[in-house]
Design a protein around this motif. Structure first.
Motif, PDB file in Angstrom:
ATOM      1  N   GLU A 133      41.809  68.451  49.136  1.00 29.33           N
ATOM      2  CA  GLU A 133      40.865  69.161  50.002  1.00 29.33           C
ATOM      3  C   GLU A 133      41.442  70.489  50.481  1.00 29.33           C
ATOM      4  N   TRP A 159      32.717  66.497  52.387  1.00 30.33           N
ATOM      5  CA  TRP A 159      33.213  65.813  51.199  1.00 30.33           C
ATOM      6  C   TRP A 159      32.521  64.457  51.054  1.00 30.33           C
ATOM      7  N   LYS A 200      43.668  62.876  48.154  1.00 30.46           N
ATOM      8  CA  LYS A 200      42.443  63.459  48.684  1.00 30.46           C
ATOM      9  C   LYS A 200      42.740  64.537  49.720  1.00 30.46           C
TER      10      LYS A 200
END
Length: 361
Positions: free
Chosen positions: A182, A237, A178
């Motif tokens: 990102e 997010w 993750k």
């Protein structure tokens, strides 16, 4: 007949399909226009399960922004094959840039620099980039209204210390996938805003964690964020609480015991029918802790058409007996000699009766 206005403002006559399979799916444009990156996903992802879920799961995320009644789907048209390949590369080191006589503008790889195959090796995080386009149907034209980008991140980095020999692995945590995804997403948004036709449309980026090469279920989307029209900044997010679970498995027994129990009961009843039974495999799709869909494969060594019909009827009864009515069900009855489908049983959630199809052989 409608026209579609592309980035070049060139108008092409196309047709929107009248029907979609269900409200979960988008209609498409005809003639069907393939993506310039067509085929890359097959070579870049580990399993057929990951390939299917990366594509279908990205559409599922899109339904939260573009409803299937008013928008149509088109494969991504803006990211070219050479662009995606170059972005999937590792970054060049300063030494490599000098050796290759390249400038900083050529250093577009999103994966980290190669630092050797020792214990501190920089993994390959990003495996594939998938683009999808969503167009709004307005009168006799359809216009691009949004773009979704899927980033397939590796949960396992595979490498060899030599050009041949043993393959080594480095596991990559969900948190690391993750975090790296990102950072890459921010760079991708900046680059895409410079592309003709993409300066003013919303762009959503979703991070997909693909499973290991030997996995029997796919990975899943982890999180997504959107850059509003004209913006190069992604909003907050949002976690995507989805998962595929293999049945039977320790994961299923530990974390989804109720479903594990009904699956074991279903499997046990199936086993009573045939002495040459080879085992039942299930793949459950979860949103949160709730199973939404299960696909069950039953391989059996059949010796005649009557056996197939009788067993399929019995299996349909066992679906009604064991599988919760809140779950979409697909049962594939396969022949062990060819792994071809002999019969298919489906039941939508909320329905009491299953649909059954016997295939000609």
């Amino acid at each position: 007949m409608i026209t579609i206005a592309q980035a070049t403002q060139k108008k092409e006559a196309q047709i929107v399909t009248k029907n979609n399979i269900s409200s979960d799916y988008y209609r498409t444009l005809l003639p069907y226009k393939e993506s310039p990156t067509r085929g890359l996903i097959v070579s870049n992802l580990n399993t057929r399960y990951d390939i299917n879920e990366m594509e279908v799961g990205l559409q599922r995320i899109a339904t939260g922004m573009y409803n299937t009644d008013d928008f149509v789907f088109q494969e991504g048209q803006y990211l070219k094959k050479e662009t995606v390949v170059s972005w999937l590369n590792r970054k060049y080191s300063d030494k490599q840039l000098k050796e290759k006589k390249l400038s900083d503008s050529d250093n577009v790889g999103l994966n980290p620099e190669f630092n050797g195959n020792g214990t501190d090796r920089n993994p390959i995080y990003l495996a594939h980039i998938l683009e999808q386009n969503y167009l709004e149907n307005k009168g006799d034209t359809v216009n691009l209204s949004g773009v979704t980008i899927g980033l397939a991140m590796n949960s396992v980095d595979y490498y060899q210390k030599e050009s041949y020999g043993a393959t080594y692995t480095t596991p990559i945590t969900t948190e690391k996938m993750k975090a790296e995804g990102e950072k890459m997403a921010a760079t991708i948004i900046t680059r895409m805003r410079q592309m003709k036709g993409l300066s003013e449309v919303p762009i959503t980026v979703a991070i997909f964690g693909q499973n290991a090469k030997d996995a029997m279920v796919s990975g899943n989307y982890i999180a997504s964020a959107t850059a509003k029209a004209g913006s190069s900044e992604l909003d907050k997010w949002n976690s995507t609480d989805e998962k595929y679970v293999l049945f039977p498995s320790d994961d299923a027994k530990t974390n989804y015991l109720d479903d594990y129990n009904w699956f074991k009961s279903f499997s046990g009843d199936i086993q009573t029918y045939f002495s040459n039974y080879n085992g039942v495999i299930g793949r459950g799709f979860y949103q949160g802790k709730e199973m939404k869909r299960v696909t069950i494969d039953i391989p059996v060594n059949f010796f005649g058409e009557a056996e197939i019909i009788g067993f399929t009827q019995f299996a349909a009864d066992m679906v009604a007996k064991h599988v919760p009515s809140s779950v979409d069900v697909e049962v594939n009855i396969k022949t062990t000699d060819s792994q071809a489908n002999a019969a298919l049983i489906t039941r939508d959630s909320g329905s009491k009766k299953a649909e059954v199809h016997i295939f000609d052989r």
